[in-house]
Design a protein around this motif. Structure first.
Motif, PDB file in Angstrom:
ATOM      1  N   THR A  63      -9.354  40.542 -91.333  1.00 26.01           N
ATOM      2  CA  THR A  63      -7.888  40.539 -91.232  1.00 26.01           C
ATOM      3  C   THR A  63      -7.424  41.874 -90.652  1.00 26.01           C
ATOM      4  O   THR A  63      -6.552  41.925 -89.782  1.00 26.01           O
ATOM      5  CB  THR A  63      -7.273  40.334 -92.634  1.00 26.01           C
ATOM      6  OG1 THR A  63      -7.835  39.151 -93.213  1.00 26.01           O
ATOM      7  CG2 THR A  63      -5.768  40.205 -92.561  1.00 26.01           C
ATOM      8  N   GLU A  64      -8.037  42.941 -91.117  1.00 19.69           N
ATOM      9  CA  GLU A  64      -7.625  44.281 -90.706  1.00 19.69           C
ATOM     10  C   GLU A  64      -7.964  44.585 -89.249  1.00 19.69           C
ATOM     11  O   GLU A  64      -7.245  45.340 -88.593  1.00 19.69           O
ATOM     12  CB  GLU A  64      -8.330  45.340 -91.568  1.00 19.69           C
ATOM     13  CG  GLU A  64      -7.914  45.369 -93.027  1.00 19.69           C
ATOM     14  CD  GLU A  64      -8.712  44.417 -93.915  1.00 19.69           C
ATOM     15  OE1 GLU A  64      -9.308  43.440 -93.389  1.00 19.69           O
ATOM     16  OE2 GLU A  64      -8.733  44.651 -95.129  1.00 19.69           O
ATOM     17  N   THR A  65      -9.070  44.042 -88.756  1.00 15.42           N
ATOM     18  CA  THR A  65      -9.445  44.377 -87.371  1.00 15.42           C
ATOM     19  C   THR A  65      -8.638  43.550 -86.371  1.00 15.42           C
ATOM     20  O   THR A  65      -8.626  43.880 -85.187  1.00 15.42           O
ATOM     21  CB  THR A  65     -10.949  44.183 -87.092  1.00 15.42           C
ATOM     22  OG1 THR A  65     -11.253  42.790 -87.083  1.00 15.42           O
ATOM     23  CG2 THR A  65     -11.822  44.918 -88.107  1.00 15.42           C
ATOM     24  N   GLY A  66      -8.000  42.472 -86.830  1.00 18.33           N
ATOM     25  CA  GLY A  66      -7.108  41.682 -85.994  1.00 18.33           C
ATOM     26  C   GLY A  66      -7.806  40.759 -85.013  1.00 18.33           C
ATOM     27  O   GLY A  66      -7.285  39.716 -84.663  1.00 18.33           O
ATOM     28  N   ALA A  67      -8.954  41.155 -84.526  1.00 19.51           N
ATOM     29  CA  ALA A  67      -9.676  40.356 -83.538  1.00 19.51           C
ATOM     30  C   ALA A  67     -11.173  40.626 -83.709  1.00 19.51           C
ATOM     31  O   ALA A  67     -11.580  41.540 -84.448  1.00 19.51           O
ATOM     32  CB  ALA A  67      -9.221  40.711 -82.122  1.00 19.51           C
TER      33      ALA A  67
END
Ligand code: WTA
Length: 651
Positions: free
Chosen positions: A420-424
């Motif tokens: 979730t934190e890295t977004g991709a």
């Protein structure tokens, strides 16, 4: 997981890209050389190639306010314009954007023109309700096209959405609404799940009525889907269709600064309260589009892509909504469960739409494996040319089954690690370049720098393991935890200073490929969903019969991990019910409090919990008990006898 890792890492099957695949592959080895030579120059050119900027940027990365990055920050763009209008302007308006497949088999198809038109109208509805740029919108929906439309309409006006998975309880929904201070909630009367209508609107009502009402929400917009009976609060509630009837069909997308917030998505952390992960616009969309195009080898004119994730999770944000639509892809959005009305439902959908790219989680693959290859064998899956995996490590056995049975022995599998934190996507093969190795996520994507370090932050070499860190800022990185900068700093940056601490254990094998070993903190991974031990413990002790509780994630063949709770009842309530009754009651209690996904698979009623002299519960030892393993080092326990008593109660 970690016990088997040495065996796993001797996995010696290799799958080099096939010549036909290489010949047409989108992502080539140049991406690695270009990004290695000039990482920021590489992202600069990707952002320009992949997106339309209303105002071009001149700065790539500003890291002066670390750990809050600014990417492309003097540029301006509109996310919805990038996902919709520009494809229509480029002449692709008649291309299908969404094949919306309902669980009962109903179908709704949206071309890019139709999707653009509907998003424009919904954007005007939002504005007419007084929702403006920067305001928060909570979305609590089934997996139907309107969920995607609501997200895009929010992005279009510069509002900030927070999607709450439809399986979460009213309490979970309310705490997210309160934390984000949402003005508007978008929901449906209900959606289809497992052959039945699953009500959603009543849960929204309960959430908004809780704590004596008085929430930040002024309106609830309701999509008619389940046709179930709902209560209505006049002045607050509006039907989605009726609200659109009175608004202008045209809406011109305004540009927003690259660092304008796009969404908040709540995820479990080590402490009880979920964290609102904040993502912004330009960097996020660049990396979502880049990875979707290159890791999935997307040919937008011919591919039919299907990601089975719900929009309630990050995978649904980046690989159902933003990545695919930014790339002009045609995709399937399926509302229901894999087994409704029959266990071949997914394969039937692949056959029906001639899906070419499938992206799903290992848990799903393992449960299909259990049912046997005869079920997919009844359908024509020959359209499949690429497979993806996400959310948890994929064991080589499941990898091979996925490859042979679903991929016809030909389709490459990309195992994608991210958060979730890295977004991709951060770690994954490029299917036209990388020789695949079952079980390993393998290599960082071009433009991303990852390492494995020891507790002191010292970089590990081949054949050794430690903690996964991200060494350099990346475009889609989180920009913080909503309303809690201290927690952002503490959770990810305190341990190693300038390196992002991911919370995962990992190992390099002898070739330098990365193997993920699971979480090193108190976060569990159940069916690829993140759950916090602390959040479930706090739900348990919130029940009047519970004195103390400890929760662990125990290895599970299908779901990766399963939630197992150990509970001490209050003396005054011990005799109110049998242990079996208490256990059943508490399982239900957790499901009611948090949501069915958090329901423990087992609740053991015990008399004592193993604690250190400082009073900390030793979850590691409880995990040994739950997994039926020999119990580890107990020397720091106050009372070593306690474990044999617990073991005896459990087995
Ligand atoms: C785990 C999901 C192994 C990991 C996109 C991470 C994985 C957490 C993989 C994030 C993978 C995700 N192999 N483990 N390919 N992908 N994980 O935030 O533990 O729901 O930290 O994001 O899932 O879960 P989240």
């Amino acid at each position: 997981m970690s016990n088997n890792i040495d065996n796993l890492m001797h996995e010696d099957r290799r799958f080099p890209p096939r010549d036909e695949f290489i010949a047409q592959a989108i992502g080539t080895a140049d991406l690695y050389t270009d990004s290695a030579a000039d990482r920021l120059g590489f992202w600069d050119s990707q952002a320009k190639q992949l997106l339309h900027w209303h105002k071009p940027f001149t700065r790539v990365l500003d890291w002066s306010d670390a750990p809050v990055a600014k990417w492309f920050d003097d540029g301006e763009l509109n996310v919805a314009y990038n996902c919709l209008d520009r494809h229509v302007i480029a002449g692709h308006g008649d291309r299908v954007a969404l094949y919306g497949e309902g669980e009962p088999g109903d179908q709704r198809v949206y071309t890019y023109s139709e999707l653009t038109a509907e998003v424009k109208r919904v954007a005007n509805v939002f504005l007419s309700l007084g929702v403006n740029a920067g305001d928060r919108i909570a979305i609590y929906m089934p997996m139907i096209p309107e969920a995607v439309i609501a997200m895009l309409a929010s992005a279009r006006i510069g509002a900030v959405h927070t999607v709450v998975f439809g399986g979460f309880s009213s309490d979970s929904l309310r705490s997210r609404i309160d934390d984000a201070q949402a003005k508007l909630v978008i929901t449906a009367d209900g959606g289809w799940r497992k052959g039945k209508v699953f009500p959603l609107k009543p849960t929204v009502d309960a959430a908004l009525d809780a704590h004596g009402g008085g929430s930040t929400v002024t309106n609830v917009l309701v999509v008619k889907r389940g046709e179930n009976e709902v209560e209505w609060t006049a002045g607050r509630d509006l039907w989605w269709d009726e609200a659109q009837a009175g608004v202008d069909a045209e809406h011109v997308a305004q540009p927003f600064p690259s660092e304008h917030p796009l969404f908040i998505l709540y995820t479990s952390g080590t402490t009880g309260k979920p964290k609102g992960i904040l993502h912004t616009t330009g960097g996020y969309l660049t990396q979502a589009a880049f990875t979707h195009k290159n890791v999935f080898d997307l040919h937008p004119e011919t591919d039919v892509y299907w990601c089975t994730a719900d929009v309630g999770w990050i995978t649904g944000h980046s690989y159902v909504v933003y990545g695919p639509l930014a790339n002009g892809a045609t995709q399937v959005v399926y509302e229901g469960t894999p087994d409704a009305p029959h266990p071949g439902r997914w394969w039937e959908i692949i056959e029906k739409y001639k899906v070419t790219i499938l992206y799903t989680a290992p848990t799903a693959i393992r449960s299909f494996m259990k049912l046997g290859r005869e079920i997919p064998g009844k359908f024509d899956l020959s359209s499949i040319r690429l497979l993806g995996s996400v959310g948890e490590p994929i064991n080589p056995e499941a990898w091979i089954w996925y490859h042979d049975i679903i991929g016809g022995g030909k389709a490459p599998i990309v195992d994608t690690w991210w958060q979730t934190e890295t977004g991709a996507i951060m770690i994954a093969a490029l299917p036209g370049v990388t020789t695949l190795k079952p079980g390993s996520a393998q290599v960082p994507i071009p433009g991303v720098v990852i390492d494995i370090v020891d507790e002191k932050g010292v970089s590990q070499g081949k054949n050794s393991g430690g903690l996964l860190v991200i060494s350099e800022p990346w475009p889609a990185m989180l920009r913080g935890i909503w309303g809690d900068p201290a927690r952002f700093q503490e959770t990810y940056w305190e341990k190693f200073g300038d390196k992002y601490f991911a919370g995962d254990g990992a190992r390099y094998d002898r070739d330098g490929d990365i193997w993920l070993l699971g979480r090193v903190d108190d976060v569990m991974n159940v069916s690829g969903h993140r759950l916090s031990t602390a959040e479930i413990e706090s739900a348990l002790v919130g029940n009047q019969i519970v004195a103390e509780a400890a929760v662990v994630g125990a290895a599970d063949e299908t779901t990766g991990q399963a939630v197992v709770a150990f509970v001490i009842l209050k003396k005054s309530h011990v005799d109110d019910q049998t242990p079996a009754e208490a256990s059943a009651l508490l399982r239900k209690h957790v499901a009611d409090q948090i949501g069915a996904i958090a329901r423990p698979s087992k609740v053991y009623i015990v008399e004592e919990l193993p604690k250190t002299r400082s009073g900390k519960i030793m979850r590691r030892l409880l995990q040994d008990v739950a997994e039926g393993r020999e119990i580890g080092d107990t020397t720091t326990l106050t009372d070593t006898g306690v474990l044999s008593i617990i073991s005896a109660q459990v087995h």
